[in-house]
Design a protein around this motif. Sequence first.
Motif, short mmCIF file in Angstrom:
data_model
loop_
_atom_site.label_atom_id
_atom_site.label_comp_id
_atom_site.label_asym_id
_atom_site.label_seq_id
_atom_site.Cartn_x
_atom_site.Cartn_y
_atom_site.Cartn_z
N ASN A 112 -3.14 12.17 12.44
CA ASN A 112 -3.09 10.88 13.03
C ASN A 112 -4.69 10.51 12.56
N ALA A 113 -5.47 12.31 12.60
CA ALA A 113 -6.93 11.97 12.33
C ALA A 113 -6.85 11.62 10.00
N ALA A 114 -6.40 12.66 9.75
CA ALA A 114 -5.61 12.04 8.24
C ALA A 114 -5.55 11.07 7.95
N ALA A 115 -4.33 10.55 8.92
CA ALA A 115 -4.46 8.83 8.13
C ALA A 115 -5.40 7.86 8.78
N ALA A 116 -6.42 7.96 9.95
CA ALA A 116 -6.91 7.38 9.76
C ALA A 116 -8.26 7.45 8.55
N GLY A 144 17.71 3.36 1.74
CA GLY A 144 16.90 1.82 1.59
C GLY A 144 14.99 1.76 1.88
N HIS A 145 14.79 3.47 2.20
CA HIS A 145 13.44 3.15 2.44
C HIS A 145 11.96 2.97 1.60
N THR A 146 11.06 3.29 1.77
CA THR A 146 10.09 3.33 0.29
C THR A 146 8.70 3.24 1.37
N ALA A 147 8.40 4.69 -0.04
CA ALA A 147 6.60 5.22 0.30
C ALA A 147 7.40 6.24 1.74
N SER A 148 6.83 6.36 2.58
CA SER A 148 7.52 6.95 3.75
C SER A 148 7.45 5.61 4.66
N LEU A 149 8.26 4.67 4.51
CA LEU A 149 8.72 3.59 6.03
C LEU A 149 9.95 3.76 5.85
N PHE A 150 10.61 4.26 6.30
CA PHE A 150 12.04 4.79 7.07
C PHE A 150 12.40 3.80 7.75
N PRO A 151 14.13 3.46 8.13
CA PRO A 151 14.69 3.02 8.62
C PRO A 151 14.57 2.66 10.12
N SER A 158 3.91 -1.27 12.43
CA SER A 158 2.48 -0.69 12.24
C SER A 158 1.37 -2.07 11.88
N GLY A 159 0.21 -2.16 12.61
CA GLY A 159 -1.17 -3.81 12.26
C GLY A 159 -2.05 -2.45 11.53
N ALA A 160 -1.76 -0.95 11.65
CA ALA A 160 -2.75 -0.08 10.78
C ALA A 160 -2.64 0.17 9.40
N LEU A 161 -3.47 0.48 8.50
CA LEU A 161 -3.48 0.44 6.71
C LEU A 161 -2.55 2.00 6.43
N VAL A 162 -2.81 3.04 7.01
CA VAL A 162 -2.24 3.79 7.13
C VAL A 162 -1.38 5.17 8.02
N GLU A 163 -0.23 5.21 8.45
CA GLU A 163 0.12 5.91 9.41
C GLU A 163 0.37 6.76 9.12
N LEU A 175 2.12 10.90 6.00
CA LEU A 175 0.95 9.84 5.61
C LEU A 175 2.14 9.17 5.11
N THR A 176 1.76 7.73 5.37
CA THR A 176 2.18 6.34 4.31
C THR A 176 1.58 5.53 4.13
N LEU A 177 1.02 4.48 3.58
CA LEU A 177 0.64 3.07 3.54
C LEU A 177 1.96 2.32 4.21
N THR A 178 1.41 1.76 4.93
CA THR A 178 2.07 0.46 5.95
C THR A 178 2.51 -1.11 4.90
N LEU A 179 3.00 -1.42 5.61
CA LEU A 179 3.42 -3.18 4.92
C LEU A 179 2.46 -3.88 5.11
N GLY A 180 1.48 -3.26 6.41
CA GLY A 180 0.63 -4.48 5.45
C GLY A 180 -0.23 -4.72 4.27
N VAL A 181 -0.55 -3.02 3.97
CA VAL A 181 -0.92 -2.72 2.81
C VAL A 181 -0.29 -3.40 1.06
N LEU A 182 0.98 -2.75 1.47
CA LEU A 182 1.47 -2.90 -0.05
C LEU A 182 1.91 -4.27 0.15
N ASN A 183 1.53 -4.99 1.31
CA ASN A 183 2.42 -6.78 0.99
C ASN A 183 0.81 -7.49 0.50
N SER A 184 -0.02 -6.77 0.46
CA SER A 184 -0.68 -7.82 0.46
C SER A 184 -1.76 -7.34 -1.30
#
Length: 237
Positions: A112-116, A144-151, A158-163, A175-184
């Motif tokens: 979690n600290a590494a994600a931050a 259908g997962h992508t990055a490490s965003l799994f069903p 998440s509203g964070a950048l990294v989870e 660790l994974t980038l979140t949809l908010g980052v990908l979709n930006s």
Amino acid sequence: MRDIVICETPDDAADAAADVIQRQQAAAIAARGVFRIALAGGGTPRRLYELLASAEWKDVIAWESWEVFWGDERAVPPAHAESNFRAANDALLTRVPVGEIWRMPADAQDLNAAAADYARTLRSRFEPGSLAFDVVLLGMGADGHTASLFPDSPALESGALVEAVTAPHVIAQRLTLTLGVLNSARFILFLVAGAEKARAVERVLREEDFRLPATRVIPRDGECWWLLDHAAASLIR
Ligand code: 6PG
């Protein structure tokens, strides 16, 4: 909006991906003096990475203006056989003079600290308020997962950048980038090959099944290309 390009073989798809990346990096560097890319893990991009490092592409890319990041990383040391960093480093980054490499510290004790930490790295590298990768390279699993965003993952909301996530995979912690980052991103490039992905490709691209995380990757202002080989596209042709 998604553009779908169906290539005969995985090598043809890698060629097409190299062409897209070469053009996108030239445009980014001309416009902003820098090219920021988030690399994908897994096995599919290996051919692309080797191609970009080859004489065919190496000398038409302005590597010194590249800043390299990752879309996700497994909780293993960077030298581990399952490390997404190692996969790109061995096939590409040790063979070209990339400007800056920002490895995802998924081998840290406290994920979690590494994600931050990685979120802070992202904020420090991008202009304030415009965390837009020039290219995000993504693969997709058969689920259908992508990055490490799994069903059904909480990280999908998440509203964070990294989870930090726990994946249904032999290496669960990641660790994974979140949809908010990908979709930006300015440009999302899916590179998907193999018959085992065909049903997921159909669910994403024809059925728009939002239970699959890859369906939810639609850049707000950017382009989204799906480069498929014949086998992965067999149910949508
Ligand atoms: C990971 C990847 C993951 C990958 C897909 C497809 O760390 O596993 O980031 O999202 O892109 O699992 O993997 P393959 O290319 O090996 O099929």
